[in-house]
Design a protein around this motif. Structure first.
Motif, mmCIF file in Angstrom:
data_model
loop_
_atom_site.group_PDB
_atom_site.id
_atom_site.type_symbol
_atom_site.label_atom_id
_atom_site.label_comp_id
_atom_site.label_asym_id
_atom_site.label_seq_id
_atom_site.Cartn_x
_atom_site.Cartn_y
_atom_site.Cartn_z
ATOM 1 N N GLN A 1 -16.134 0.669 -7.538
ATOM 2 C CA GLN A 1 -16.657 0.000 -6.344
ATOM 3 C C GLN A 1 -17.423 0.980 -5.465
ATOM 4 O O GLN A 1 -18.503 0.662 -4.958
ATOM 5 C CB GLN A 1 -15.515 -0.625 -5.546
ATOM 6 C CG GLN A 1 -14.889 -1.822 -6.211
ATOM 7 C CD GLN A 1 -13.628 -2.287 -5.493
ATOM 8 O OE1 GLN A 1 -12.965 -1.509 -4.801
ATOM 9 N NE2 GLN A 1 -13.299 -3.554 -5.669
ATOM 10 N N GLY B 1 0.779 -1.224 0.000
ATOM 11 C CA GLY B 1 0.000 0.000 0.000
ATOM 12 C C GLY B 1 0.810 1.274 0.000
ATOM 13 O O GLY B 1 0.254 2.354 0.064
ATOM 14 N N ASP C 1 -5.606 2.122 -13.321
ATOM 15 C CA ASP C 1 -6.567 1.019 -13.287
ATOM 16 C C ASP C 1 -7.081 0.779 -11.873
ATOM 17 O O ASP C 1 -8.271 0.547 -11.662
ATOM 18 C CB ASP C 1 -5.939 -0.266 -13.836
ATOM 19 C CG ASP C 1 -5.749 -0.224 -15.339
ATOM 20 O OD1 ASP C 1 -6.410 0.598 -16.002
ATOM 21 O OD2 ASP C 1 -4.937 -1.012 -15.840
ATOM 22 N N GLU C 2 -6.186 0.836 -10.889
ATOM 23 C CA GLU C 2 -6.598 0.638 -9.495
ATOM 24 C C GLU C 2 -7.541 1.745 -9.039
ATOM 25 O O GLU C 2 -8.525 1.489 -8.338
ATOM 26 C CB GLU C 2 -5.375 0.562 -8.584
ATOM 27 C CG GLU C 2 -4.542 -0.680 -8.781
ATOM 28 C CD GLU C 2 -3.212 -0.622 -8.056
ATOM 29 O OE1 GLU C 2 -2.660 -1.705 -7.797
ATOM 30 O OE2 GLU C 2 -2.720 0.482 -7.759
ATOM 31 N N LEU C 3 -7.246 2.980 -9.442
ATOM 32 C CA LEU C 3 -8.121 4.094 -9.093
ATOM 33 C C LEU C 3 -9.492 3.937 -9.745
ATOM 34 O O LEU C 3 -10.520 4.223 -9.129
ATOM 35 C CB LEU C 3 -7.487 5.421 -9.505
ATOM 36 C CG LEU C 3 -6.258 5.840 -8.710
ATOM 37 C CD1 LEU C 3 -5.631 7.085 -9.327
ATOM 38 C CD2 LEU C 3 -6.615 6.081 -7.259
ATOM 39 N N TYR C 4 -9.505 3.474 -11.005
ATOM 40 C CA TYR C 4 -10.765 3.262 -11.708
ATOM 41 C C TYR C 4 -11.608 2.202 -11.002
ATOM 42 O O TYR C 4 -12.806 2.383 -10.787
ATOM 43 C CB TYR C 4 -10.493 2.848 -13.160
ATOM 44 C CG TYR C 4 -11.753 2.500 -13.911
ATOM 45 C CD1 TYR C 4 -12.544 3.498 -14.467
ATOM 46 C CD2 TYR C 4 -12.161 1.178 -14.046
ATOM 47 C CE1 TYR C 4 -13.710 3.184 -15.137
ATOM 48 C CE2 TYR C 4 -13.327 0.856 -14.716
ATOM 49 C CZ TYR C 4 -14.097 1.862 -15.268
ATOM 50 O OH TYR C 4 -15.256 1.546 -15.923
ATOM 51 N N VAL C 5 -10.968 1.098 -10.618
ATOM 52 C CA VAL C 5 -11.684 0.010 -9.944
ATOM 53 C C VAL C 5 -12.222 0.492 -8.598
ATOM 54 O O VAL C 5 -13.372 0.215 -8.249
ATOM 55 C CB VAL C 5 -10.773 -1.220 -9.769
ATOM 56 C CG1 VAL C 5 -11.394 -2.237 -8.842
ATOM 57 C CG2 VAL C 5 -10.478 -1.845 -11.120
ATOM 58 N N LYS C 6 -11.411 1.246 -7.858
ATOM 59 C CA LYS C 6 -11.860 1.752 -6.560
ATOM 60 C C LYS C 6 -13.056 2.681 -6.740
ATOM 61 O O LYS C 6 -14.037 2.598 -5.997
ATOM 62 C CB LYS C 6 -10.723 2.489 -5.860
ATOM 63 C CG LYS C 6 -11.109 2.988 -4.494
ATOM 64 C CD LYS C 6 -9.957 3.651 -3.788
ATOM 65 C CE LYS C 6 -10.421 4.129 -2.423
ATOM 66 N NZ LYS C 6 -9.419 4.888 -1.733
ATOM 67 N N ARG C 7 -12.997 3.563 -7.719
ATOM 68 C CA ARG C 7 -14.109 4.491 -7.969
ATOM 69 C C ARG C 7 -15.355 3.717 -8.390
ATOM 70 O O ARG C 7 -16.466 4.037 -7.950
ATOM 71 C CB ARG C 7 -13.710 5.503 -9.052
ATOM 72 C CG ARG C 7 -14.826 6.402 -9.506
ATOM 73 C CD ARG C 7 -15.261 7.353 -8.400
ATOM 74 N NE ARG C 7 -16.349 8.171 -8.871
ATOM 75 C CZ ARG C 7 -17.553 8.206 -8.323
ATOM 76 N NH1 ARG C 7 -17.806 7.501 -7.255
ATOM 77 N NH2 ARG C 7 -18.486 8.974 -8.814
ATOM 78 N N GLU D 1 2.175 4.392 -5.216
ATOM 79 C CA GLU D 1 1.061 5.161 -5.771
ATOM 80 C C GLU D 1 0.144 4.234 -6.547
ATOM 81 O O GLU D 1 0.617 3.372 -7.298
ATOM 82 C CB GLU D 1 1.594 6.255 -6.702
ATOM 83 C CG GLU D 1 2.302 7.365 -5.971
ATOM 84 C CD GLU D 1 1.386 8.153 -5.063
ATOM 85 O OE1 GLU D 1 0.251 8.455 -5.477
ATOM 86 O OE2 GLU D 1 1.800 8.448 -3.935
ATOM 87 N N PRO D 2 -1.163 4.371 -6.386
ATOM 88 C CA PRO D 2 -2.079 3.508 -7.125
ATOM 89 C C PRO D 2 -2.038 3.822 -8.618
ATOM 90 O O PRO D 2 -1.855 4.973 -9.018
ATOM 91 C CB PRO D 2 -3.446 3.830 -6.532
ATOM 92 C CG PRO D 2 -3.289 5.147 -5.869
ATOM 93 C CD PRO D 2 -1.850 5.288 -5.500
ATOM 94 N N THR D 3 -2.204 2.786 -9.416
ATOM 95 C CA THR D 3 -2.220 2.973 -10.862
ATOM 96 C C THR D 3 -3.582 3.511 -11.290
ATOM 97 O O THR D 3 -4.539 3.512 -10.517
ATOM 98 C CB THR D 3 -1.957 1.641 -11.584
ATOM 99 O OG1 THR D 3 -3.041 0.749 -11.295
ATOM 100 C CG2 THR D 3 -0.640 1.025 -11.147
#
Length: 87
Positions: free
Chosen positions: A36, A21, A28-34, A24-26
């Motif tokens: 969710q 953790g 793709d990770e930011l997109y998935v988190k948003r 920095e989030p990628t």
């Protein structure tokens, strides 16, 4: 390649759990988190909408909406108080 099979001990190179953790989030990770967060938001609102649609009349739906608002505000007060105590 290690001569040990996965799950065997001793481990010559242990995983650095402190690094989890920290990067920095990628994108793709930011997109998935948003996605969710948006899905959770939509599920909550759809649940309230479903409850309101179960009401037999318009005024009863509005009364139920006021009850939902009161419950949400009570939850917000509880959360705010807990955060004030934690700070």
């Amino acid at each position: 390649m290690s001569k040990h099979r996965p799950g065997q001990w001793p481990v010559s190179e242990p995983a650095d759990l402190g690094a989890i953790g920290k990067s920095e989030p990628t994108a793709d990770e930011l997109y998935v988190k948003r996605a969710q967060e948006k899905a959770l938001h939509e599920m909550c609102l759809d649940s309230i909408r479903h409850d309101l649609e179960q009401q037999p009349t318009g005024p009863s739906a509005q009364a139920k909406a006021r009850i939902w608002c009161a419950h949400i505000l009570a939850i917000a007060d509880d959360v705010a108080e807990a955060k004030r105590r934690a700070a």
